[in-house]
Scaffold this active site. Sequence first.
Site, PDB file in Angstrom:
ATOM      1  N   ILE A 142      -0.146  -1.462   1.983  1.00 61.52           N
ATOM      2  CA  ILE A 142      -0.927  -2.666   1.648  1.00 61.52           C
ATOM      3  C   ILE A 142      -1.390  -2.560   0.184  1.00 61.52           C
ATOM      4  O   ILE A 142      -2.039  -1.583  -0.177  1.00 61.52           O
ATOM      5  CB  ILE A 142      -2.168  -2.796   2.559  1.00 61.52           C
ATOM      6  CG1 ILE A 142      -1.768  -2.840   4.034  1.00 61.52           C
ATOM      7  CG2 ILE A 142      -2.982  -4.018   2.174  1.00 61.52           C
ATOM      8  CD1 ILE A 142      -2.955  -2.898   4.994  1.00 61.52           C
ATOM      9  N   LYS A 211     -10.536   7.119   1.949  1.00 65.47           N
ATOM     10  CA  LYS A 211     -10.010   5.832   1.472  1.00 65.47           C
ATOM     11  C   LYS A 211     -11.154   4.860   1.178  1.00 65.47           C
ATOM     12  O   LYS A 211     -11.147   4.178   0.143  1.00 65.47           O
ATOM     13  CB  LYS A 211      -9.062   5.249   2.525  1.00 65.47           C
ATOM     14  CG  LYS A 211      -7.817   6.113   2.750  1.00 65.47           C
ATOM     15  CD  LYS A 211      -7.058   5.694   4.007  1.00 65.47           C
ATOM     16  CE  LYS A 211      -5.850   6.576   4.251  1.00 65.47           C
ATOM     17  NZ  LYS A 211      -5.269   6.444   5.597  1.00 65.47           N
ATOM     18  N   GLY A 308       3.775   6.057   6.562  1.00 68.45           N
ATOM     19  CA  GLY A 308       5.220   6.110   6.786  1.00 68.45           C
ATOM     20  C   GLY A 308       5.978   6.138   5.474  1.00 68.45           C
ATOM     21  O   GLY A 308       5.449   5.762   4.421  1.00 68.45           O
TER      22      GLY A 308
END
Length: 432
Positions: A142, A211, A308
Amino acid sequence: MPSSPKPDLRIGLAGLGTVGIGVVKIIQRHADLIAARTGRRVVITAVSARDRTKTRDADLSGYAWETDPVALARRDDVDVFVEVMGGHEGPARLATEAAIAAGKDVVTANKALLAHHGHSLALAAEAAGRVIRFEAAVAGGIPVIKALTEGLAGNRITRVMGVMNGSCNYILTRMQNEGLSYAEVFAAAQALGYLEADPNLDVGGIDAGHKLSLLAAIAFGTEVSFDAVELEGIGAVSIDDIKLAADMGYRIKLLGVAQMTGRGLEQRMTPCLVPADSPLGQLQGGTNMVVLEGDSVGQIVLRGPGAGEGPTASAVMADVIDLARGLRLPTFGQPATGLTRPVAAKTATPAPYYLRMTLLDKPGALAKIATALGEAGVSIDQMRQYGHEGVNAPVLIVTHKATRDDIDHAVGLFAGTGVLVGAPVVLRIEAV
Ligand code: NAP
Ligand code: HSE
């Protein structure tokens, strides 16, 4: 006279695991596309990993090999050092520092490194006229760093929220959808390789807290302050809580929230109840979602794969391509020397709370709990006893808005009532 072609942008790639090999594949597969978009070729000149003999899913034969990532970072034929090794100390930190000192720009996917050392690294980079980019470090594929630093640059950011750890969301949604226990789904996630080598980084909320602290620094112009993030993992979330929350129209999520209040910077990464019909409530499986709120734009919702090979390498390459195009932004969206040291809010903004507890099933038990809440200044919105467990009665209370301090005070008073069995479960209900 035709202008001379731009020189190649030369990458030194440290780390050839999931993300590193993804980066190699994109650079090899999209060489012409990238050249068309940037006006120059992006090439890997040298790579590094621990084990040179390991079979890897890409052709690395054209690249020089460095055993030591610090040596890789210092090579004369490297313009951009791409760090995808991981870890907040050791080689990742040393090589990143070496790259900056040697005059290289840095692209990293390493949220742990930046959560712990982001401010000092940004200061060093900017003093040396270099940039550090880290799109892949937050919410994988994202483009949330770009959204905050560029797309929303004209806004005062009021709140940043999100589900930023795919493994936790995978566990919580499987518990919800299949009625399985935390232990069962945790074991399945581990067997599938979904969890970090140290699973507490995921289920303890640490990875997501890293994060959140990076987003908060950009959003509020503050030095990264990971140590001030209120962290609570999902290990204590039970299937009972998930079912009861669902009965009331909620889902339980490991939710990060950062907002600047009159009392200071609030940063929380905790399991919360969110409305089941909200975008966050509907988020399934390993997907991430980040919600950004600005004074002019209102609310933006970004959703996508948070991890991923492909998604994370896609984000690394977005940073590399920005550098190839000549786009150079300060690490946290404004010069690091101008970032303020945040004062941490001592208590979170008041919210309704979900309290589940087991009481001795005898006259006056519920009244004692209600009295304790009243003494702590906490008002009850809903209260119900649901069934019986032998001589015990499970009880669920939803409060009106209260501070966490008042809730903790009430829970302290519960202990003196003599009717409480075990410890209550306390979960915040977040307005999203
Ligand atoms: P990984 O698969 O474990 O790969 C790590 C790579 O770094 C391996 O190639 C390893 O070498 C190399 N390495 C480790 N220590 C080293 C050392 N001391 N010297 C040289 N090389 C060393 O990790 P990953 O999943 O690609 O993650 C890399 C970074 O991206 C981490 O910071 C992670 O948090 C971040 N990230 C990952 C994802 C994701 O989906 N995987 C998503 C977002 C961010 P060997 O191969 O020889 O062992
Ligand atoms: N362990 C992380 C997750 C990987 O599950 O989201 C991406 O940072």
